[in-house]
Scaffold this active site. Structure first.
Site, mmCIF file in Angstrom:
data_model
loop_
_atom_site.group_PDB
_atom_site.id
_atom_site.type_symbol
_atom_site.label_atom_id
_atom_site.label_comp_id
_atom_site.label_asym_id
_atom_site.label_seq_id
_atom_site.Cartn_x
_atom_site.Cartn_y
_atom_site.Cartn_z
ATOM 1 N N ASP A 55 23.722 35.547 39.915
ATOM 2 C CA ASP A 55 24.158 37.276 39.601
ATOM 3 C C ASP A 55 24.430 37.965 41.035
ATOM 4 O O ASP A 55 23.285 37.978 41.653
ATOM 5 C CB ASP A 55 23.240 37.865 38.876
ATOM 6 C CG ASP A 55 23.541 39.281 38.512
ATOM 7 O OD1 ASP A 55 24.700 39.941 39.295
ATOM 8 O OD2 ASP A 55 23.088 39.864 37.598
ATOM 9 N N VAL A 56 25.575 37.874 41.546
ATOM 10 C CA VAL A 56 25.535 38.668 42.783
ATOM 11 C C VAL A 56 25.007 39.848 43.069
ATOM 12 O O VAL A 56 25.159 40.251 44.468
ATOM 13 C CB VAL A 56 27.171 38.681 43.455
ATOM 14 C CG1 VAL A 56 27.676 37.135 43.298
ATOM 15 C CG2 VAL A 56 28.105 39.149 42.465
ATOM 16 N N TYR A 147 38.714 49.323 41.508
ATOM 17 C CA TYR A 147 39.016 48.059 42.159
ATOM 18 C C TYR A 147 39.406 48.209 43.505
ATOM 19 O O TYR A 147 39.225 47.412 44.171
ATOM 20 C CB TYR A 147 40.116 47.199 41.090
ATOM 21 C CG TYR A 147 40.311 45.733 41.715
ATOM 22 C CD1 TYR A 147 39.497 44.953 41.508
ATOM 23 C CD2 TYR A 147 41.360 45.647 42.319
ATOM 24 C CE1 TYR A 147 39.865 43.559 41.987
ATOM 25 C CE2 TYR A 147 41.941 44.540 42.692
ATOM 26 C CZ TYR A 147 40.941 43.398 42.593
ATOM 27 O OH TYR A 147 41.343 42.307 42.868
ATOM 28 N N LYS A 151 38.208 46.827 47.240
ATOM 29 C CA LYS A 151 38.616 45.836 48.007
ATOM 30 C C LYS A 151 39.027 46.537 49.352
ATOM 31 O O LYS A 151 38.924 45.873 50.457
ATOM 32 C CB LYS A 151 39.912 45.330 47.352
ATOM 33 C CG LYS A 151 39.729 44.542 46.179
ATOM 34 C CD LYS A 151 38.793 43.254 46.575
ATOM 35 C CE LYS A 151 38.631 42.571 45.276
ATOM 36 N NZ LYS A 151 37.610 41.334 45.379
ATOM 37 N N VAL A 180 46.913 37.413 41.152
ATOM 38 C CA VAL A 180 46.735 35.831 41.035
ATOM 39 C C VAL A 180 46.900 35.618 39.410
ATOM 40 O O VAL A 180 46.206 36.335 38.817
ATOM 41 C CB VAL A 180 45.793 35.474 41.763
ATOM 42 C CG1 VAL A 180 45.804 34.068 41.797
ATOM 43 C CG2 VAL A 180 45.884 35.833 43.306
#
Length: 258
Positions: A55-56, A147, A151, A180
């Site tokens: 879990d980052v 989001y 980034k 993507v």
């Protein structure tokens, strides 16, 4: 044999990176919060693939995962901070908890990874960090506000550490693809994806990461690598155009036809 550690490796871009690097003879660490899914992938990839739970958002899990992987691989050469999430739609219609979760995973997760990996990277004979940024970090995107913000943060951290860690011989780079074809963009509620389209596959991003992992260090290696013709076009236009033109072009992208 060099090694690569990938966060968020269970599917999408992370899984494509893992497959490609296995083909090129790397020891590959597949770490994800979905441990069962990376276990299934590792069975396909063979003995040079190692998996683990990550879990980052949890610094302690980063410490355990990197210690475990480095002991198995012998050294940590390349860290790929790939794990990320995306919520789309109008800012005010998205739950505040979702905004916070985006920050926790997309920003804090990358910070946690870089912080925990540095001692291992400093010991390696070749070391590199490759972060997943996005073309959404070129100009803030409507209906992708948090989001896009996350980034931009990855882009800024990449630039900062690429300078800071030069003294250790560690390059810190990022890739900036447009949309993507992954589960992340399925049913996305943003006009930008409808107007710009989804023209990239996970393998396209993986190929760029392989190039960045293999290229020898030179001062002219760019910190940011744009993936795809559209991302390169948007990036170059944003550098050359006056600020009001960038705003107008992004208003057009975000505008919903009546």
């Amino acid at each position: 044999m060099q090694s690569i550690f990938i966060s968020g490796a269970a599917q999408g871009i992370g899984a494509a990176i893992a497959r490609l690097f296995i083909q090129h003879g790397y020891k590959v660490g597949l770490y994800d919060i979905n441990h069962a899914q990376v276990e299934n992938l590792a069975v396909q990839l063979g003995e040079n693939a190692k998996t683990g739970l990550l879990d980052v958002t949890d610094p302690a899990q980063w410490q355990t995962a990197l210690q475990d992987f480095s002991a198995w691989a012998g050294q940590l050469n390349i860290l790929v901070n790939n794990a990320g999430i995306l919520y789309s739609g109008p800012f005010e219609h998205t739950d505040l908890a979702a905004h916070h979760r985006t920050i926790d995973i997309n920003i804090k997760g990358v910070i946690n990874g870089c912080y925990a990996a540095l001692p291992y990277l400093k010991q390696a004979d070749f070391a590199r960090v490759i972060n997943l940024s996005s073309a959404s970090a070129i100009y803030g995107q409507a209906d992708l506000a948090t989001y896009s913000t996350s980034k931009f943060a990855v882009r800024g951290l990449t630039e900062s550490l690429d300078i800071e860690w030069q003294k250790y011989g560690i390059r810190v780079l990022d890739v900036m693809p447009l949309f993507v074809q992954t589960a992340m963009v399925k049913d996305m509620n943003a006009q930008s994806i409808k107007k710009m389209g989804v023209n990239l596959q996970p393998e396209d991003v993986a190929q760029q990461i392989l190039k960045l992992a293999q290229i020898k260090d030179h001062p002219w290696i760019p910190t940011h690598t744009l993936v795809g013709i559209k991302a390169k076009f948007l990036f170059n236009v944003s550098k050359l155009s006056p600020q009001f033109v960038n705003r107008l072009s992004n208003l057009f992208i975000a505008h919903k036809p009546q």
